[in-house]
Design a protein around this motif. Structure first.
Motif, PDB file in Angstrom:
ATOM      1  N   ALA A 100       4.781   6.136   7.567  1.00 35.21           N
ATOM      2  CA  ALA A 100       5.221   5.075   6.666  1.00 35.21           C
ATOM      3  C   ALA A 100       3.994   4.403   6.063  1.00 35.21           C
ATOM      4  N   VAL A 101       4.070   4.082   4.792  1.00 37.20           N
ATOM      5  CA  VAL A 101       2.999   3.355   4.105  1.00 37.20           C
ATOM      6  C   VAL A 101       3.623   2.188   3.352  1.00 37.20           C
ATOM      7  N   VAL A 102       2.904   1.081   3.349  1.00 35.85           N
ATOM      8  CA  VAL A 102       3.308  -0.117   2.611  1.00 35.85           C
ATOM      9  C   VAL A 102       2.175  -0.472   1.666  1.00 35.85           C
ATOM     10  N   CYS A 104       1.000  -3.038  -1.564  1.00 37.21           N
ATOM     11  CA  CYS A 104       1.307  -4.222  -2.355  1.00 37.21           C
ATOM     12  C   CYS A 104       1.271  -3.885  -3.845  1.00 37.21           C
ATOM     13  N   GLU A 105       1.941  -4.699  -4.622  1.00 34.66           N
ATOM     14  CA  GLU A 105       2.032  -4.488  -6.066  1.00 34.66           C
ATOM     15  C   GLU A 105       0.644  -4.386  -6.692  1.00 34.66           C
ATOM     16  N   SER A 106       0.503  -3.463  -7.632  1.00 33.87           N
ATOM     17  CA  SER A 106      -0.725  -3.175  -8.386  1.00 33.87           C
ATOM     18  C   SER A 106      -1.748  -2.381  -7.588  1.00 33.87           C
ATOM     19  N   GLN A 107      -1.437  -2.041  -6.335  1.00 34.18           N
ATOM     20  CA  GLN A 107      -2.332  -1.194  -5.544  1.00 34.18           C
ATOM     21  C   GLN A 107      -1.783   0.235  -5.495  1.00 34.18           C
ATOM     22  N   THR A 108      -2.607   1.152  -4.982  1.00 32.37           N
ATOM     23  CA  THR A 108      -2.255   2.573  -4.991  1.00 32.37           C
ATOM     24  C   THR A 108      -1.826   3.037  -3.612  1.00 32.37           C
ATOM     25  N   ALA A 109      -0.665   3.677  -3.543  1.00 36.83           N
ATOM     26  CA  ALA A 109      -0.174   4.263  -2.295  1.00 36.83           C
ATOM     27  C   ALA A 109      -0.669   5.695  -2.192  1.00 36.83           C
ATOM     28  N   SER A 110      -1.192   6.049  -1.020  1.00 40.35           N
ATOM     29  CA  SER A 110      -1.702   7.400  -0.797  1.00 40.35           C
ATOM     30  C   SER A 110      -0.932   8.049   0.337  1.00 40.35           C
ATOM     31  N   LEU A 111      -0.396   9.220   0.088  1.00 39.36           N
ATOM     32  CA  LEU A 111       0.332  10.003   1.080  1.00 39.36           C
ATOM     33  C   LEU A 111      -0.424  11.304   1.304  1.00 39.36           C
ATOM     34  N   SER A 112      -0.509  11.738   2.554  1.00 42.28           N
ATOM     35  CA  SER A 112      -1.245  12.968   2.838  1.00 42.28           C
ATOM     36  C   SER A 112      -0.719  13.617   4.103  1.00 42.28           C
ATOM     37  N   GLY A 181       9.405 -12.071 -11.594  1.00 38.90           N
ATOM     38  CA  GLY A 181       8.915 -13.272 -10.935  1.00 38.90           C
ATOM     39  C   GLY A 181       8.695 -13.122  -9.447  1.00 38.90           C
ATOM     40  N   THR A 182       9.050 -11.980  -8.871  1.00 40.26           N
ATOM     41  CA  THR A 182       8.859 -11.732  -7.435  1.00 40.26           C
ATOM     42  C   THR A 182       7.690 -10.778  -7.245  1.00 40.26           C
ATOM     43  N   TYR A 183       6.832 -11.119  -6.279  1.00 39.00           N
ATOM     44  CA  TYR A 183       5.705 -10.240  -5.974  1.00 39.00           C
ATOM     45  C   TYR A 183       6.230  -9.128  -5.068  1.00 39.00           C
ATOM     46  N   LYS A 184       6.117  -7.898  -5.529  1.00 38.81           N
ATOM     47  CA  LYS A 184       6.769  -6.779  -4.877  1.00 38.81           C
ATOM     48  C   LYS A 184       5.771  -5.916  -4.104  1.00 38.81           C
ATOM     49  N   TYR A 185       6.338  -4.980  -3.379  1.00 37.20           N
ATOM     50  CA  TYR A 185       5.528  -3.988  -2.658  1.00 37.20           C
ATOM     51  C   TYR A 185       6.334  -2.694  -2.558  1.00 37.20           C
ATOM     52  N   LEU A 186       5.600  -1.612  -2.326  1.00 37.37           N
ATOM     53  CA  LEU A 186       6.218  -0.288  -2.228  1.00 37.37           C
ATOM     54  C   LEU A 186       6.188   0.172  -0.780  1.00 37.37           C
ATOM     55  N   THR A 187       7.347   0.497  -0.237  1.00 42.91           N
ATOM     56  CA  THR A 187       7.429   1.082   1.104  1.00 42.91           C
ATOM     57  C   THR A 187       7.890   2.527   0.971  1.00 42.91           C
ATOM     58  N   VAL A 188       7.175   3.410   1.637  1.00 46.91           N
ATOM     59  CA  VAL A 188       7.508   4.845   1.579  1.00 46.91           C
ATOM     60  C   VAL A 188       7.518   5.396   3.000  1.00 46.91           C
ATOM     61  N   SER A 189       8.564   6.099   3.341  1.00 49.61           N
ATOM     62  CA  SER A 189       8.657   6.818   4.604  1.00 49.61           C
ATOM     63  C   SER A 189       8.701   8.309   4.295  1.00 49.61           C
ATOM     64  N   TYR A 190       7.838   9.068   4.952  1.00 54.89           N
ATOM     65  CA  TYR A 190       7.786  10.507   4.688  1.00 54.89           C
ATOM     66  C   TYR A 190       7.366  11.240   5.952  1.00 54.89           C
ATOM     67  N   LYS A 191       7.503  12.540   5.919  1.00 51.59           N
ATOM     68  CA  LYS A 191       7.044  13.359   7.027  1.00 51.59           C
ATOM     69  C   LYS A 191       6.400  14.630   6.482  1.00 51.59           C
ATOM     70  N   CYS A 192       5.650  15.261   7.339  1.00 53.76           N
ATOM     71  CA  CYS A 192       4.973  16.502   6.969  1.00 53.76           C
ATOM     72  C   CYS A 192       5.791  17.675   7.506  1.00 53.76           C
ATOM     73  N   VAL A 193       6.217  18.520   6.622  1.00 50.84           N
ATOM     74  CA  VAL A 193       7.045  19.661   7.002  1.00 50.84           C
ATOM     75  C   VAL A 193       6.254  20.944   6.808  1.00 50.84           C
ATOM     76  N   ALA A 194       6.656  21.948   7.553  1.00 49.74           N
ATOM     77  CA  ALA A 194       5.972  23.238   7.459  1.00 49.74           C
ATOM     78  C   ALA A 194       6.178  23.838   6.072  1.00 49.74           C
TER      79      ALA A 194
END
Length: 314
Positions: A100-102, A104-112, A181-194
Motif C-alpha cells: 500500500a502507498v499513500v 499527498c496531493e501534488s506528489q508522485t506515487a511510485s509502485l514497484s 477545497g479539500t486537500y486530497k491524497y492518493l491511496t493505492v493497494s497493489y500486489k506483485c503477481v507472477a
C-alpha cells in the motif's frame, strides 16, 4: 418438679435419636454441646457466607483454593486459544505480497515489484480521514472525509498493471477534482503477481515452388492455416537456375490475390496442393519467371458449427 435423674434420661434419649449431622460441625470436641444441641427442637436456618443453610446445622465449607486456581487457569487457556485462532485467521488471510502507498496531493506515487508485475487492487484519490496528509493544512481543507473518486482504480490500473514499476502524480489533472477545497491524497493497494509465461508460438512452415510446379502443404497434427502467399518474384536468386537475366530483372512482381487463392484451396485441411501457374493466380508480370511462396501453420481444428434450424425442418 421432675427428678434430676428423669431429666438426664430424657436428654440421653433425645441425643440417641438425633442424627449425627445435627451436631455443630465447627464446635471443638472439648466443649459441651450448644444450647441447640441440648434442646429437642428443629434448628433455625443458619446464614453462612451470605447463603441460608436450610438443613439442620449444615455448614457450607469454602471452595478449595486449588479449585479456584484450576478454573482461573482454564478460563485463561480458553481465551488464549480463541485469540490465537483469531490472530491466525487474520494472518493467514493477509496476502504477504500486498502493498500500500499513500501519496499527498501534488506528489508522485511510485509502485514497484522486485519479482513479478504490478496488479492494482484498489485506489482512491480524495480524503477519508482527517489525519492523513494533514500537516500544515487548515481545518477547512480536512473537514470533508467523504471525498472519493470512483475512477481512481481504473486510472492507476491503466498506468501500472502488468509493469514492474510505474509512477503517477496525485493531482486533479490525472483524476479530476472530486471535492473542491479539500486537500486530497492518493491511496493505492497493489500486489506483485507472477508474470504469465508467454504463450507458445506455433512454428510456421514455408514452401517455395517455381512456376509450373506443384506446391504441397500438409500437417501431421491439426489443420492448415495459410498466413501469407505471393505468386511473383521479389529477388533474383530464387528459382533462377538456367533462366536468362531478362526473366529475373523484375523483383517487384507481386499478386495481391495470392493469399486468398491458396487459403480457399487449403485452409482447414490436413493436406492440399496447388500449381504455381498463371491459370491459378493470373499473370502479375509478363516475361518474368515467377515462383509461389506460401507461409502456413498447423492449428487445432475448429469445432463444428451447430446445425441451423432450417436443417432440422428439412
Amino acid at each position: 418438679m421432675t427428678p434430676l435423674k428423669d431429666i438426664r434420661m430424657q436428654r440421653s434419649r433425645h441425643r440417641q435419636t438425633w442424627p449425627l449431622d445435627t451436631l455443630p460441625a465447627l464446635a471443638p470436641l472439648n466443649q459441651p454441646p450448644s444450647l441447640a444441641a441440648r434442646c429437642p427442637r428443629e434448628p433455625r436456618p443458619l446464614l453462612l457466607k451470605g447463603r441460608i443453610a436450610s438443613a439442620r446445622f449444615e455448614v457450607l465449607r469454602p471452595e478449595p483454593k486449588w479449585l479456584r486456581l484450576y478454573f482461573s487457569l482454564l478460563v485463561i487457556a480458553l481465551c488464549s486459544i480463541s485469540e490465537c485462532i483469531r490472530l491466525n485467521y487474520i494472518c493467514d488471510n493477509v496476502d504477504p505480497s500486498e502493498k500500500a502507498v499513500v501519496t499527498c496531493e501534488s506528489q508522485t506515487a511510485s509502485l514497484s515489484c522486485d519479482q513479478g508485475t504490478i496488479k492494482v487492487l484498489s485506489a482512491n484519490y480524495g480524503r477519508t480521514d482527517r489525519q492523513t496528509c494533514s500537516t500544515g493544512r487548515p481545518d477547512n481543507q480536512l473537514t470533508n472525509v467523504q471525498c472519493t473518486q470512483s475512477t481512481s482504480l481504473s486510472v492507476v490500473a491503466i498506468r501500472c498493471d502488468g509493469k514492474t514499476n510505474c509512477s503517477i502524480v496525485a493531482e486533479n489533472a490525472a483524476f479530476t477534482d472530486p471535492c473542491g477545497g479539500t486537500y486530497k491524497y492518493l491511496t493505492v493497494s497493489y500486489k506483485c503477481v507472477a508474470t504469465p509465461p508467454p504463450s507458445p508460438v506455433e512454428p510456421s512452415l514455408a514452401i517455395v515452388t517455381c512456376e509450373s510446379q506443384t506446391a504441397f502443404l500438409s500437417c501431421v497434427q491439426g489443420v492448415i492455416k495459410v498466413l501469407s502467399a505471393n505468386y511473383g518474384r521479389t529477388d533474383r536468386q530464387t528459382c533462377s537456375t538456367g533462366r536468362p537475366d531478362n526473366q529475373l530483372t523484375n523483383v517487384q512482381c507481386t499478386q495481391s490475390t495470392s493469399l486468398s487463392v491458396v487459403a480457399i484451396r487449403c485452409d482447414g485441411k490436413t493436406s492440399c496442393s496447388i500449381v504455381a501457374e498463371n491459370a491459378a493466380f493470373t499473370d502479375p508480370c509478363g516475361g518474368t519467371y515467377k515462383y509461389l511462396t506460401v507461409s502456413y501453420k498447423c492449428v487445432a481444428p475448429s469445432p463444428p458449427s451447430p446445425p441451423s434450424p432450417r436443417e432440422f425442418c428439412t
